[in-house]
Design an enzyme around this catalytic site. Structure first.
Site, short mmCIF file in Angstrom:
data_model
loop_
_atom_site.label_atom_id
_atom_site.label_comp_id
_atom_site.label_asym_id
_atom_site.label_seq_id
_atom_site.Cartn_x
_atom_site.Cartn_y
_atom_site.Cartn_z
N ASP A 52 14.36 32.71 8.55
CA ASP A 52 13.43 32.21 9.58
C ASP A 52 13.07 30.74 9.35
O ASP A 52 11.89 30.39 9.27
CB ASP A 52 12.15 33.05 9.58
CG ASP A 52 12.40 34.53 9.72
OD1 ASP A 52 13.40 34.90 10.35
OD2 ASP A 52 11.59 35.32 9.19
N ASN A 182 3.27 41.74 19.44
CA ASN A 182 3.28 41.59 17.99
C ASN A 182 3.06 40.12 17.66
O ASN A 182 3.88 39.27 18.03
CB ASN A 182 4.61 42.08 17.41
CG ASN A 182 4.56 42.26 15.90
OD1 ASN A 182 3.51 42.22 15.29
ND2 ASN A 182 5.72 42.46 15.30
N ALA A 183 1.98 39.81 16.97
CA ALA A 183 1.61 38.43 16.68
C ALA A 183 2.36 37.91 15.45
O ALA A 183 1.77 37.70 14.38
CB ALA A 183 0.10 38.31 16.48
N SER A 202 7.63 39.74 18.89
CA SER A 202 8.74 40.46 18.27
C SER A 202 8.69 41.91 18.73
O SER A 202 7.67 42.59 18.52
CB SER A 202 8.62 40.39 16.74
OG SER A 202 9.57 41.22 16.12
N PHE A 203 9.73 42.40 19.38
CA PHE A 203 9.81 43.77 19.86
C PHE A 203 8.62 44.08 20.78
O PHE A 203 8.19 43.22 21.53
CB PHE A 203 9.92 44.75 18.69
CG PHE A 203 11.27 44.69 17.98
CD1 PHE A 203 12.19 45.71 18.12
CD2 PHE A 203 11.61 43.60 17.20
CE1 PHE A 203 13.43 45.65 17.49
CE2 PHE A 203 12.84 43.53 16.57
CZ PHE A 203 13.75 44.56 16.72
N TRP A 204 8.12 45.30 20.77
CA TRP A 204 7.05 45.72 21.65
C TRP A 204 7.26 45.22 23.07
O TRP A 204 8.31 45.50 23.65
CB TRP A 204 5.68 45.32 21.05
CG TRP A 204 5.25 46.32 20.01
CD1 TRP A 204 4.47 47.43 20.21
CD2 TRP A 204 5.64 46.34 18.64
NE1 TRP A 204 4.35 48.13 19.03
CE2 TRP A 204 5.04 47.50 18.06
CE3 TRP A 204 6.41 45.51 17.82
CZ2 TRP A 204 5.21 47.84 16.73
CZ3 TRP A 204 6.57 45.85 16.49
CH2 TRP A 204 5.99 47.00 15.95
N GLU A 240 12.94 38.43 19.50
CA GLU A 240 11.92 37.78 18.68
C GLU A 240 12.33 36.33 18.44
O GLU A 240 13.33 35.84 18.97
CB GLU A 240 11.75 38.52 17.35
CG GLU A 240 13.00 38.67 16.53
CD GLU A 240 12.85 39.66 15.38
OE1 GLU A 240 11.80 40.33 15.29
OE2 GLU A 240 13.79 39.76 14.58
#
Length: 625
Positions: A52, A182-183, A202-204, A240
């Site tokens: 990342d 998602n924070a 990210s996702f959700w 994400e």
């Protein structure tokens, strides 16, 4: 093996994280197996460990901050720097312990404290460097984004020193909330009016955007609108790592699709969309909204660069840099850094090779279409679907849903769809006559593997191929009902040699006919010049983009699966000689003895292909140039 068809999302993500971080034609000639590959490997510096990454430049130095390594205690947000973007020096991490506010905010006891901080983003504003970072419980959206600042990144400067500014944004599990997010994975961007925005997610329910207070770096209290930017509309919504850059009149949103953190089984790839407004809507090159599953692919894994993802785009000195991590196939999947540049063509970005290039030629296995004997249809991912979508036959539309990539997995090959990034499988491991062939995310990373997604190949007659499961019984792909019309389903049945069980593979676009074992050599025309070279010899050569080394396949009409193979630079076709030498050469497409310049192409089960003509059989790898 037993198929785990519908894994719990939190479990599969947790397992994925544990897997990556626990490991943090005749014989070739002497010239073909000589030193180029080994020499390249010896001279290529090893890319630094990174996950990342975010990159900026201060003075003569480029700085990178990365996700911490849970295997190395007290390294929260490691830093490194370089002057040439190839050789990197390690610096002290931003923090040596978790900021004090994190655990109380997450509601997590010290015994369950996260071992690292994730997915930083670094930018300069108002005389200070602002570093956003995230903390989360793996596989849950109990997450926070924090902010730290320093006036200088140079450890020798009197202005150096990180100060934590605390909480920026928090997410909590709220099942049923249509805006549940998602924070994590923050990215700061500035619009044409100088206003700051924070994208994240990210996702959700995907990627979101909030306005930031320029003066504080915290979220705006006067503009609290939550903007939706990306939603794949297909569980588990694997997207994400956003990064937004403005170029011309557009904002370009780069994101990572699919799964990181599975070591060499990661299938991360980078997608992009654009918008005239930073808040969206973003659309891909085909005009599809990124809120409806759209996205134009920019980069996917190839060679040693597996799971290329988590993009960060940064401009310095008139150059647009593209930074990503990958999992090193030559080093047990260690996560490493790539730095590339962006160019722009027709209003869309193109990514260069990394500044520290690959040890091998090409950009991964070529794409192919798969066609049944006796039909004008091709095998496709039904309706461009995702998890569970059937695989069947349809009219050839030339799109990515009908293109496949074959790759050796050691005990069978994976057949991966270009559009969905999913693989062909015996659906639900229903290994019976009439069992369905569908697609699902690659599960070969599981400890037991997944034989339901692995396939072998064998020659049938006239250049056709049978495709068999590695499961007991070796049932083969079959066009249901023995028909080859559009809409026919593909199923598995006991092999009988029927025409409905025979398929041909056609490479898509330009390809390299690479040496099967030497990663630096490929077939090219000796002393070739464009539109010249009639009768010139073809041999394995060191890869050069200036040489005549790229080829196109064209199916020759008829009942046999035969192709002409045309050199794209010269327009001449690959052929063997009439008599004497069995050397390869190129001839004009109008030459007599067409049988000397037509070929069959059969995949093998070890990732190579057998290219056979009337007097010569050549083992090759089919690669993207």
């Amino acid at each position: 093996m037993i198929k785990l068809q519908k894994l719990n999302r939190a479990w599969i993500l947790a397992l994925a994280g544990a897997l990556v971080w626990s490991g943090a034609a005749g014989a070739p000639s002497a010239a073909d197996t000589a030193a180029p590959r080994e020499a390249a490997a010896a001279t290529r510096p090893t890319d630094p460990i990174a996950h990342d990454p975010t990159m900026v430049k201060q003075g003569d130095w480029y700085y990178v901050v990365i996700t911490g390594d849970a295997g190395r205690p007290n390294t929260y947000l490691p830093m490194k720097r370089s002057k040439d973007l190839v050789n990197w020096t390690e610096l002290d991490p931003v923090f040596t312990s978790l900021p004090s506010w994190v655990l109380p905010t997450l509601g997590v006891p010290a015994a369950q404290a996260p071992k690292d901080l994730w997915a930083p983003d670094l930018s300069f504003w108002g005389g200070e460097w602002r570093l956003y970072y995230s903390v989360s419980q793996f596989g849950r959206n109990n997450s926070v984004i924090g902010l730290a600042t320093t006036k200088s990144l140079d450890p020798a400067s009197k202005d150096f020193g990180w100060v934590d500014r605390g909480l920026v944004l928090q997410s909590k599990p709220t099942p049923g909330d249509p805006n549940e997010f998602n924070a994590i994975d923050p990215d700061l961007s500035v619009d044409a009016q100088g206003r700051q925005w924070l994208s994240f997610g990210s996702f959700w329910t995907g990627i979101k955007l909030r306005r930031v207070n320029n003066a504080t770096g915290l979220l705006s209290t006067s503009n609290t609108t939550l903007h939706n930017l990306v939603n794949r509309q297909a569980p588990p919504n694997a997207v994400e790592g956003p990064s937004i850059i403005r170029h011309g009149r557009y904002y370009y949103l780069f994101v990572a699709f699919d799964f990181c953190c599975r070591s060499v089984n990661s299938d991360y790839r980078v997608m992009v969309g654009r918008s005239t407004r930073i808040t969206g809507p973003y659309v891909d090159r085909a005009g599809r909204s990124l809120l409806q599953g759209g996205g134009t692919e920019v980069l996917r894994g190839y060679n040693e660069f597996i799971g290329t993802g988590h993009p960060d785009v940064y401009s310095a000195g008139g150059v647009d840099y593209f930074v990503n991590h990958y999992y090193d196939a030559t080093d047990n999947g260690a996560p490493r850094l790539n730095v590339r540049t962006l160019s722009w063509r027709g209003g869309w970005p193109e990514v260069s090779d990394p500044l520290n290039p690959s040890r091998s030629i090409g950009h991964g296995e070529a794409y192919v279409t798969i066609s049944p004997r006796g039909g004008n249809t091709v095998v496709e991912n039904n309706r461009c679907g995702f998890e569970g979508a059937n695989i069947g036959l349809w009219t050839n539309l030339g799109n990515a849903c009908q293109q496949w990539q074959i790759s050796d997995q050691g005990n069978g090959s994976r057949i991966l769809n270009r559009y969905s990034n999913k693989v062909a499988e015996v659906a639900g491991c229903n290994n019976v006559d009439g069992g369905n062939v569908a697609q699902w995310g690659w599960l070969g990373f599981l400890p037991a593997g997944n034989d339901c997604q692995r396939w072998n190949f064998a020659p049938a007659r006239d250049g056709y191929t049978s495709i068999s499961s590695v499961l007991p019984g070796a049932r083969v792909w079959t066009a249901a009902g023995g028909t080859t019309t559009a809409g026919t389903n593909i199923e598995i049945r006991t092999a009988t040699g029927a025409t409905s069980q025979q398929f041909r593979f056609s490479p898509v676009g330009r390809v390299l006919l690479a040496h099967p074992t030497n990663g630096q050599r490929t077939l090219g025309v000796v002393s070739c010049r464009a539109a010249t070279g009639q009768g010139r010899q073809v041999e394995h050569q060191a890869r050069s983009t200036r040489a005549c080394q790229e080829w196109r396949f064209r199916h020759v009409a008829g009942t046999a699966a035969r192709y002409t193979v045309t050199n794209t630079a010269s327009g001449l076709q690959l052929a063997t000689r009439r008599t004497g030498s069995r050397q390869l050469r190129v001839v004009r497409p109008t030459s007599r003895n067409r049988d000397l310049r037509t070929w069959t192409l059969i995949p093998t089960s070890d990732g190579t292909w057998t290219l056979s003509g009337s007097r010569r059989t050549q083992t090759i790898k089919l690669l993207l140039p």
